[in-house]
Design a protein around this motif. Structure first.
Motif, short mmCIF file in Angstrom:
data_model
loop_
_atom_site.label_atom_id
_atom_site.label_comp_id
_atom_site.label_asym_id
_atom_site.label_seq_id
_atom_site.Cartn_x
_atom_site.Cartn_y
_atom_site.Cartn_z
N GLN A 2 79.63 113.42 -57.40
CA GLN A 2 79.71 113.17 -58.83
C GLN A 2 80.65 114.16 -59.50
O GLN A 2 80.89 115.26 -59.01
N LEU A 3 81.15 113.74 -60.64
CA LEU A 3 82.08 114.58 -61.39
C LEU A 3 81.44 115.88 -61.85
O LEU A 3 82.11 116.92 -61.90
N ASP A 4 80.14 115.85 -62.14
CA ASP A 4 79.45 117.07 -62.57
C ASP A 4 79.49 118.15 -61.48
O ASP A 4 79.67 119.33 -61.77
N TYR A 5 79.32 117.76 -60.25
CA TYR A 5 79.33 118.73 -59.15
C TYR A 5 80.71 119.34 -58.95
O TYR A 5 80.83 120.51 -58.59
N ILE A 6 81.74 118.57 -59.20
CA ILE A 6 83.10 119.10 -59.07
C ILE A 6 83.34 120.19 -60.12
O ILE A 6 83.89 121.24 -59.81
N TRP A 7 82.88 119.96 -61.36
CA TRP A 7 83.06 120.96 -62.41
C TRP A 7 82.25 122.23 -62.13
O TRP A 7 82.70 123.34 -62.39
N ILE A 8 81.05 122.04 -61.59
CA ILE A 8 80.23 123.20 -61.22
C ILE A 8 80.91 123.99 -60.11
O ILE A 8 80.96 125.23 -60.16
N LEU A 9 81.44 123.31 -59.13
CA LEU A 9 82.15 123.98 -58.03
C LEU A 9 83.37 124.73 -58.56
O LEU A 9 83.61 125.88 -58.17
N LEU A 10 84.13 124.12 -59.45
CA LEU A 10 85.30 124.80 -60.02
C LEU A 10 84.89 126.02 -60.85
O LEU A 10 85.56 127.06 -60.81
N ALA A 11 83.78 125.93 -61.57
CA ALA A 11 83.30 127.06 -62.36
C ALA A 11 82.86 128.21 -61.46
O ALA A 11 83.13 129.38 -61.75
N VAL A 12 82.21 127.90 -60.34
CA VAL A 12 81.78 128.93 -59.39
C VAL A 12 83.00 129.60 -58.75
O VAL A 12 83.04 130.83 -58.62
N VAL A 13 84.00 128.81 -58.39
CA VAL A 13 85.22 129.38 -57.80
C VAL A 13 85.92 130.29 -58.82
O VAL A 13 86.36 131.39 -58.48
N LEU A 14 85.99 129.85 -60.08
CA LEU A 14 86.60 130.67 -61.12
C LEU A 14 85.84 131.98 -61.31
O LEU A 14 86.43 133.04 -61.44
N LEU A 15 84.51 131.91 -61.28
CA LEU A 15 83.70 133.11 -61.43
C LEU A 15 83.93 134.09 -60.28
O LEU A 15 84.08 135.30 -60.50
N ILE A 16 84.01 133.58 -59.07
CA ILE A 16 84.24 134.45 -57.90
C ILE A 16 85.61 135.11 -57.99
O ILE A 16 85.75 136.31 -57.75
N VAL A 17 86.63 134.35 -58.36
CA VAL A 17 87.98 134.91 -58.49
C VAL A 17 88.02 135.92 -59.63
O VAL A 17 88.68 136.96 -59.52
N GLU A 18 87.32 135.65 -60.72
CA GLU A 18 87.24 136.60 -61.84
C GLU A 18 86.63 137.93 -61.39
O GLU A 18 87.14 138.99 -61.71
N LEU A 19 85.51 137.86 -60.69
CA LEU A 19 84.85 139.08 -60.21
C LEU A 19 85.74 139.86 -59.26
O LEU A 19 85.80 141.09 -59.31
N TRP A 20 86.47 139.15 -58.41
CA TRP A 20 87.41 139.81 -57.50
C TRP A 20 88.52 140.51 -58.28
O TRP A 20 88.87 141.66 -58.00
N ALA A 21 89.07 139.83 -59.28
CA ALA A 21 90.15 140.42 -60.09
C ALA A 21 89.65 141.63 -60.86
O ALA A 21 90.35 142.65 -60.95
N ILE A 22 88.44 141.56 -61.40
CA ILE A 22 87.88 142.70 -62.11
C ILE A 22 87.69 143.88 -61.17
O ILE A 22 87.99 145.03 -61.52
N ASN A 23 87.24 143.63 -59.97
CA ASN A 23 87.08 144.68 -58.96
C ASN A 23 88.42 145.32 -58.63
O ASN A 23 88.53 146.55 -58.54
N VAL A 24 89.45 144.52 -58.47
CA VAL A 24 90.79 145.05 -58.16
C VAL A 24 91.31 145.89 -59.32
O VAL A 24 91.89 146.96 -59.11
N VAL A 25 91.08 145.44 -60.54
CA VAL A 25 91.53 146.20 -61.71
C VAL A 25 90.82 147.54 -61.78
O VAL A 25 91.44 148.58 -62.01
#
Length: 68
Positions: A2-25
């Motif tokens: 379903q489309l809802d699961y795709i948006w949830i997956l994209l939000a989780v991926v964005l959150l993981i990349v955000e946390l990684w970028a914050i750690n690098v900074v």
């Protein structure tokens, strides 16, 4: 899938990349003023902040790892 699961997956991926970028900074060798500015941009404007950080951010200036 379903489309809802795709948006949830994209939000989780964005959150993981955000946390990684914050750690690098936080681990970079830049001054606290620069780190603070990047952290504010990354936290308050997530997608645009990641793109800006990838294009204009610090280029892998990491402190030397401590030898154990």
């Amino acid at each position: 899938m379903q489309l809802d699961y795709i948006w949830i997956l994209l939000a989780v991926v964005l959150l993981i990349v955000e946390l990684w970028a914050i750690n690098v900074v936080l681990r970079s060798t830049g001054g606290w003023e620069t780190k603070g500015l990047w952290l504010i941009i990354l936290i308050f404007v997530p997608l645009f902040g990641l793109i800006a950080w990838a294009l204009f951010g610090p280029k892998r200036e990491m402190p030397e790892q401590r030898k154990s």
